[in-house]
Design a protein around this motif. Structure first.
Motif, PDB file in Angstrom:
ATOM      1  N   GLN A   1     -12.085  -9.219   0.146  1.00  0.00           N
ATOM      2  CA  GLN A   1     -11.754  -7.933   0.771  1.00  0.00           C
ATOM      3  C   GLN A   1     -12.925  -6.967   0.679  1.00  0.00           C
ATOM      4  OE1 GLN A   1      -8.197  -7.187  -1.515  1.00  0.00           O
ATOM      5  NE2 GLN A   1      -6.854  -7.688   0.204  1.00  0.00           N
ATOM      6  N   VAL A   2     -13.646  -6.972  -0.440  1.00  0.00           N
ATOM      7  CA  VAL A   2     -14.812  -6.090  -0.592  1.00  0.00           C
ATOM      8  C   VAL A   2     -15.845  -6.403   0.483  1.00  0.00           C
ATOM      9  CG1 VAL A   2     -16.778  -5.530  -2.076  1.00  0.00           C
ATOM     10  CG2 VAL A   2     -14.478  -5.671  -3.060  1.00  0.00           C
ATOM     11  N   ALA A   3     -16.073  -7.667   0.759  1.00  0.00           N
ATOM     12  CA  ALA A   3     -17.048  -8.051   1.786  1.00  0.00           C
ATOM     13  C   ALA A   3     -16.625  -7.528   3.162  1.00  0.00           C
ATOM     14  CB  ALA A   3     -17.196  -9.570   1.814  1.00  0.00           C
ATOM     15  N   ARG A   4     -15.331  -7.648   3.489  1.00  0.00           N
ATOM     16  CA  ARG A   4     -14.838  -7.142   4.784  1.00  0.00           C
ATOM     17  C   ARG A   4     -14.933  -5.619   4.848  1.00  0.00           C
ATOM     18  NH1 ARG A   4      -9.024  -9.172   5.541  1.00  0.00           N
ATOM     19  NH2 ARG A   4      -9.274  -8.152   7.575  1.00  0.00           N
TER      20      ARG A   4
ATOM     21  N   GLY B   1      -4.942  -3.227   5.760  1.00  0.00           N
ATOM     22  CA  GLY B   1      -4.511  -3.652   4.439  1.00  0.00           C
ATOM     23  C   GLY B   1      -5.632  -3.790   3.433  1.00  0.00           C
ATOM     24  N   LEU B   2      -6.815  -3.281   3.747  1.00  0.00           N
ATOM     25  CA  LEU B   2      -7.957  -3.410   2.839  1.00  0.00           C
ATOM     26  C   LEU B   2      -8.035  -2.245   1.860  1.00  0.00           C
ATOM     27  CD1 LEU B   2     -10.548  -4.662   5.475  1.00  0.00           C
ATOM     28  CD2 LEU B   2      -9.379  -6.010   3.721  1.00  0.00           C
ATOM     29  N   VAL B   3      -7.580  -1.081   2.268  1.00  0.00           N
ATOM     30  CA  VAL B   3      -7.396   0.033   1.336  1.00  0.00           C
ATOM     31  C   VAL B   3      -5.913   0.111   1.033  1.00  0.00           C
ATOM     32  CG1 VAL B   3      -7.326   2.560   1.209  1.00  0.00           C
ATOM     33  CG2 VAL B   3      -9.424   1.416   1.895  1.00  0.00           C
ATOM     34  N   ARG B   4      -5.562   0.156  -0.257  1.00  0.00           N
ATOM     35  CA  ARG B   4      -4.156   0.016  -0.639  1.00  0.00           C
ATOM     36  C   ARG B   4      -3.570   1.280  -1.249  1.00  0.00           C
ATOM     37  NH1 ARG B   4      -2.961  -4.474  -4.215  1.00  0.00           N
ATOM     38  NH2 ARG B   4      -0.975  -4.595  -3.107  1.00  0.00           N
TER      39      ARG B   4
ATOM     40  N   ARG C   1     -12.936  -0.521  -3.879  1.00  0.00           N
ATOM     41  CA  ARG C   1     -11.908  -0.758  -4.901  1.00  0.00           C
ATOM     42  C   ARG C   1     -10.502  -0.538  -4.338  1.00  0.00           C
ATOM     43  NH1 ARG C   1     -14.688   2.379  -9.922  1.00  0.00           N
ATOM     44  NH2 ARG C   1     -12.566   2.276 -10.775  1.00  0.00           N
ATOM     45  N   GLY C   2     -10.416  -0.354  -3.002  1.00  0.00           N
ATOM     46  CA  GLY C   2      -9.113  -0.228  -2.356  1.00  0.00           C
ATOM     47  C   GLY C   2      -8.522   1.164  -2.442  1.00  0.00           C
ATOM     48  N   LEU C   3      -9.363   2.188  -2.670  1.00  0.00           N
ATOM     49  CA  LEU C   3      -8.901   3.565  -2.883  1.00  0.00           C
ATOM     50  C   LEU C   3      -9.584   4.514  -1.908  1.00  0.00           C
ATOM     51  CD1 LEU C   3      -9.434   3.419  -6.746  1.00  0.00           C
ATOM     52  CD2 LEU C   3      -7.195   3.349  -5.622  1.00  0.00           C
ATOM     53  N   ALA C   4      -8.887   5.578  -1.509  1.00  0.00           N
ATOM     54  CA  ALA C   4      -9.499   6.545  -0.591  1.00  0.00           C
ATOM     55  C   ALA C   4      -8.743   7.857  -0.618  1.00  0.00           C
ATOM     56  CB  ALA C   4      -9.505   5.985   0.845  1.00  0.00           C
TER      57      ALA C   4
ATOM     58  N   PRO D   1       0.816  -1.219   0.000  1.00  0.00           N
ATOM     59  CA  PRO D   1       0.000   0.000   0.000  1.00  0.00           C
ATOM     60  C   PRO D   1       0.855   1.277   0.000  1.00  0.00           C
ATOM     61  CG  PRO D   1       0.060  -0.955   2.187  1.00  0.00           C
ATOM     62  CD  PRO D   1       0.748  -1.932   1.297  1.00  0.00           C
ATOM     63  N   ALA D   2       0.261   2.351  -0.576  1.00  0.00           N
ATOM     64  CA  ALA D   2       0.984   3.613  -0.713  1.00  0.00           C
ATOM     65  C   ALA D   2       0.100   4.778  -0.286  1.00  0.00           C
ATOM     66  CB  ALA D   2       1.431   3.815  -2.166  1.00  0.00           C
ATOM     67  N   ILE D   3       0.765   5.779   0.279  1.00  0.00           N
ATOM     68  CA  ILE D   3       0.115   7.065   0.541  1.00  0.00           C
ATOM     69  C   ILE D   3       0.712   8.070  -0.429  1.00  0.00           C
ATOM     70  CG2 ILE D   3      -0.250   8.942   2.188  1.00  0.00           C
ATOM     71  CD1 ILE D   3       0.130   6.865   4.437  1.00  0.00           C
ATOM     72  N   THR D   4      -0.128   8.712  -1.226  1.00  0.00           N
ATOM     73  CA  THR D   4       0.318   9.772  -2.123  1.00  0.00           C
ATOM     74  C   THR D   4      -0.047  11.105  -1.491  1.00  0.00           C
ATOM     75  OG1 THR D   4      -0.006   8.381  -4.080  1.00  0.00           O
ATOM     76  CG2 THR D   4       0.128  10.766  -4.432  1.00  0.00           C
ATOM     77  N   PHE D   5       0.959  11.922  -1.180  1.00  0.00           N
ATOM     78  CA  PHE D   5       0.702  13.218  -0.565  1.00  0.00           C
ATOM     79  C   PHE D   5       0.472  14.270  -1.654  1.00  0.00           C
ATOM     80  CE2 PHE D   5       2.810  11.278   3.146  1.00  0.00           C
ATOM     81  CZ  PHE D   5       1.837  11.563   4.095  1.00  0.00           C
ATOM     82  N   ILE D   6      -0.693  14.899  -1.580  1.00  0.00           N
ATOM     83  CA  ILE D   6      -1.081  15.981  -2.493  1.00  0.00           C
ATOM     84  C   ILE D   6      -1.462  17.167  -1.604  1.00  0.00           C
ATOM     85  CG2 ILE D   6      -2.692  16.706  -4.297  1.00  0.00           C
ATOM     86  CD1 ILE D   6      -3.016  13.759  -5.032  1.00  0.00           C
ATOM     87  N   PHE D   7      -0.919  18.327  -1.858  1.00  0.00           N
ATOM     88  CA  PHE D   7      -1.031  19.414  -0.887  1.00  0.00           C
ATOM     89  C   PHE D   7      -2.283  20.273  -1.063  1.00  0.00           C
ATOM     90  CE2 PHE D   7       3.613  18.586  -1.291  1.00  0.00           C
ATOM     91  CZ  PHE D   7       3.734  17.918  -0.094  1.00  0.00           C
ATOM     92  N   SER D   8      -3.396  19.624  -1.387  1.00  0.00           N
ATOM     93  CA  SER D   8      -4.680  20.340  -1.387  1.00  0.00           C
ATOM     94  C   SER D   8      -5.796  19.318  -1.277  1.00  0.00           C
ATOM     95  CB  SER D   8      -4.865  21.181  -2.656  1.00  0.00           C
ATOM     96  OG  SER D   8      -5.337  20.411  -3.740  1.00  0.00           O
TER      97      SER D   8
END
Length: 892
Positions: free
Chosen positions: A297-300, A355-358, A331-334, A267-274
């Protein structure tokens, strides 16, 4: 120590052992270590010591989210009956032997001499480097200075380069304090740059492994040069305004994530400054069809989402964007930012940790608090908006952000990925990644509430002494010591320069002084001439009329222009004009070295919308067709006064007849004299700075007390007397503390109903992200009157603050009045959000909840401090009216 270590599932690192042994020996400890190194283990040992010794331990954190998280961890370890939580929002078992709280809560307890402090043996201050925060940092120093001497303090900080300085101050004010510094990351961090689809190491392999030689990867440098060369070749020829490297476009975000997934870096965190950037990135990924989850994973994910959101009012789900938010999670995105509903953010945090959102797109606030590490951190840009301008990331910010990479116990290494853009040099990234200088600077300054509470508890003189013991004054005094050494060296240098300019014909210092006076007089006369020219230009701009055609003599806008709007401000007139090149904007006196003159007139339509391109084009065409021509370059309207100034003429005459004028080595002596006078000016500036720094906090404190005495909060003529009004001020903890006290004292909010009071109170806590409205639609007469009186009291306070040379209190902001008024009137969430913005930019749900809770905090203080029973009762009813729906739902 051995009993505590036996409870752990891992072996303690050497720095943890040393810090815990220090605590067991009865000393305080300051621990500075990187994110994820395990500093909190030392705090947990303090909890263990307090419980074993039959005492109490307070565990303080800078933000409520961290307090909630730590409370859950400690309650699970020691049992719910042994652990309490105090955050302002919540009061759970406040008399438990272990209480987790925000630092502000502990500060307020100390000022109130709360009985809850009885039996306190240990205090853990997590994230103590927050004392550098310019808005809230003073709270940490207040706590450190006020805690009873027998309480052992455990201070946990991110890595700072002046840990020894901070530790030396702690030793001075708290007694025995051991500084434990550990620079080792338990999970090694590898740095990368992604250029298009290619992922490069930032450093040569041996530099990554040893951490010593900082050598930028040669293949990366070569590829970037090739890419930039290709972009220049591909860029269209002769196109004005084309950006350098116009042929390159960064990889779309879905492809970046897919590429990282190929490399096993999620999993990754993408930092966007806004916030808008985070939401836009998430929408881009949703449109792409990217999916990072399995059916199981979708069910959980659905179960966890339902657990957190089941209590949300169904009517509010659409306005909260629930459907898109939950679809992205499946879809593992947020996204993750302060504009989101707290319960949404908390759900994202739990799903990510499990580990459910990647892939999460986050603002930098995520890096400052909750425990949410990733395998990889992605930085799209190395520039962010700091509230005033777009500025490059500092090495400290870069380290804070990339410190999230690498999950202890899960990953063997962490990864930081910078996305390359044209103009970004790999060496610049390497400089950020390899710099280790992050000094901790105190932000401590006396404020009204602090000053009142200090005087009430300690008296004026003891309060001044306490301020002089602060870390801020400690750092200032150390800087004074450095200045004193420099002044001493400079004084020796001045004597040496004086010897070098010695002249056998006369006093060369006197002669050089005359030359210096002549230069200064010439500069003064030139400044006066420039000021007069500017005033002439300003006067000419004030006299312009709509439709006047003028010539802009210099700069990018030079040429003809027609006046669209006049400006009669005599100090700084800025008329709106349109030039023959179709540019519309405001000019100032700085654009006119000589006065503006009307060259003619042209007829304008009654209404001109200069923002419309077609209107600008038609008017510019009409301007060119008037036949008016711009004159040649105008000479300055005023000549310099230097030619007619008597004082300057007399100085020149004296210089001419001075004996050193005829010295054959005059210019050689003069060069030493120039150095002498330059060093003397620098030294004098240092002396003034030294005088201003010494006891600077105490002087500010004296000015605050002088203003408070004038207003009746401190008894006039008495050393330590705090009046009843002063004690009310001492119970108000917000940025606008004195203004709130004045509003209560002068009855500005008396007679309002609960919704009106909530709206009026919001003016002094809210701070707009964009221009706010002046008053809500349909605002009642009493509310409008209360807001006007609040503004009048602020204006009076501002005048007094300026007279006493104090920082001016922030102006009340009516941008949240409409939202909280409608909400307290039991109207819908959609109406409340729309009232706080507009159809295109409604107030975000997260901002709405956060500001509502801040209004509740202040209403709670009004309930305690208000002089009238009716106002106290109204404040309580207002709290009930606001604390409903999304505002009442706690994410814990």
């Amino acid at each position: 120590m051995s009993a505590f270590a036996a409870q752990l599932s891992f072996a303690l690192d050497p720095f943890q052992v040393r810090a815990c042994e220090t605590l067991e020996d009865g000393n305080g400890v300051l621990v500075c270590a990187p994110t994820g190194a395990g500093k909190t283990v030392v705090g947990e040992f303090a909890v263990h010591l307090a419980l074993r010794g039959g005492g109490k331990c307070f565990y303080t954190t800078p933000i409520k989210a961290l307090s909630n998280q730590k409370y859950a961890e400690l309650a699970e370890r020691y049992g719910a009956e042994s652990v309490g939580l105090l955050t302002g929002d919540q009061n759970i078992r406040s008399e438990a032997p272990v209480v987790v709280m925000t630092t502000e809560v502990l500060r307020n307890m100390l000022y109130a001499s709360s009985p809850t402090l009885s039996g306190l043996t240990h205090v853990v201050m997590d994230e103590v480097h927050y004392l550098a925060d310019r808005f809230r940092g003073a709270v940490w120093e207040e706590v450190i200075l006020h805690l009873p001497e027998e309480v052992r303090l455990v201070s946990l900080s991110a890595t700072v380069s002046n840990a020894e300085e901070f530790g030396a101050w702690m030793e001075e004010v708290r007694g025995d304090t051991t500084v434990v510094v550990d620079d080792h990351r338990p999970i090694p961090l590898f740095q990368h740059v992604m250029v298009g689809r290619r992922l490069f190491d930032l450093f040569e392999a041996d530099a990554c492994e040893t951490g010593r030689a900082v050598v930028v990867d040669r293949e990366l440098v070569r590829y970037v040069k090739q890419r930039e060369s290709a972009d220049r070749w591909e860029q269209p020829r002769g196109r004005r305004g084309s950006r350098p490297g116009g042929g390159f476009r960064p990889l779309p975000r879905p492809q970046v994530l897919a590429r990282l997934d190929e490399e096993g870096l999620l999993p990754a965190i993408t930092f966007i400054f806004s916030r808008a950037g985070c939401d836009g990135a998430l929408a881009q990924c949703l449109r792409s069809g990217l999916r990072l989850t399995t059916d199981d994973q979708v069910a959980r994910i659905r179960e966890i989402v339902h657990k957190h959101t089941a209590d949300l009012p169904r009517a509010d789900l659409d306005v909260l964007g629930f459907a898109d938010w939950s679809a992205a999670l499946e879809r593992g995105l947020a996204a993750h930012h302060a504009g989101m509903l707290p319960v949404f953010r908390h759900t994202v945090e739990e799903l990510f940790v499990k580990g459910l959102v990647r892939a999460v797109f986050a603002t930098e606030t995520l890096a400052l608090g909750i425990n949410m590490p990733a395998r990889t951190v992605v930085l799209e840009r190395l520039v962010k908006f700091n509230g005033e301008t777009h500025a490059d990331l500092t090495p400290g910010e870069y380290t804070q952000l990339t410190g999230r990479a690498g999950r202890r116990g899960i990953d063997v290494e962490g990864h930081a990925v910078v996305l390359w853009q044209p103009g970004l040099a790999p060496t610049a990234v390497a400089g950020l990644a390899s710099t280790r200088t992050y000094p901790l600077r105190s932000s401590f300054r006396p404020a009204y509430n602090m000053s009142i509470n200090l005087v009430d508890q300690l008296g004026r003189e003891a309060s001044r002494a306490l301020l002089e013991r602060s870390f801020a004054q400690f750092q200032a005094d150390r800087s004074v010591v450095g200045l004193a050494r420099t002044i001493e060296r400079n004084t020796e240098g001045l004597e040496a320069y004086r010897e070098r300019m010695d002249c056998h014909l006369g006093d060369f210092q006197e002669y050089a002084g005359l030359r210096e006076q002549i230069r200064e007089r010439e500069r003064t006369l030139e400044r006066q001439t420039r000021t007069a020219r500017r005033q002439d230009a300003a006067d000419s701009l004030v006299g312009l009329r709509r439709g006047d055609v003028i010539a802009v003599p210099t700069g990018r806008r030079s040429g003809l222009a027609v006046v669209l709007e006049v400006d009669t401000d005599p100090a700084d007139p800025r008329p709106l004009v349109l030039t023959e090149d179709r540019w519309a904007g405001r000019l100032s006196a700085a654009d006119f070295p000589s006065p503006a003159v009307s060259l003619g007139r042209m007829r304008l339509p009654r209404h001109v919308d200069h923002r419309v391109a077609r209107v600008r084009r038609d008017l510019a065409s009409a301007l060119r067709e008037t036949g008016i021509r711009a004159p040649g370059k105008a000479a300055a309207s005023r000549k310099s006064k230097a030619g007619s100034d008597r004082e300057l003429a007399e100085l020149r005459r004296t210089l001419k007849h001075h004996p050193c004028q005829d010295c054959p080595e005059r210019e050689q002596h003069a060069r030493w004299a120039e150095r002498y006078f330059r060093l003397r000016r620098e030294t004098e500036a240092m002396r003034q700075r030294s005088a201003a720094t010494t006891n600077s906090l105490a002087r500010t404190f004296d000015r605050i007390l002088a203003l408070l005495a004038e207003r009746g909060y401190v008894a006039a003529g008495r050393t330590d007397g705090v009046t009843e009004e002063g004690r009310r001020l001492g119970r108000i903890y917000c940025e606008a503390d004195l203004l709130v006290a004045e509003c209560l004292r002068r009855g500005a909010w008396t007679g309002l109903d609960p919704a009106e009071l909530a709206a009026a109170v919001s003016c002094v806590v809210y701070e707009s992200r964009r221009e706010g409205g002046l008053s809500p639609r349909g605002a009642t007469g009493p509310l409008r009157g209360a807001m006007a009186e609040t503004m009048r009291l602020w204006a009076d306070l501002r005048d007094d603050e300026q007279r006493h040379k104090l920082p001016v209190s922030r102006e009340p902001d009516a941008g949240f009045v409409g939202s909280v008024y409608r909400w307290a009137q039991q109207e819908s969430l959609a109406d409340a959000l729309f009232e706080g913005g507009d159809a295109a930019h409604p107030l975000s749900a997260g901002d709405f909840v956060r500001w509502c809770r801040q209004v509740i905090d202040l209403l709670d203080q009004v309930h305690v401090a208000a002089p009238e029973r009716e106002l106290r009762s109204t404040a309580s009813r207002a709290i009930v009216a606001i604390r409903r729906g999304v505002v009442a739902i706690d994410p814990v």
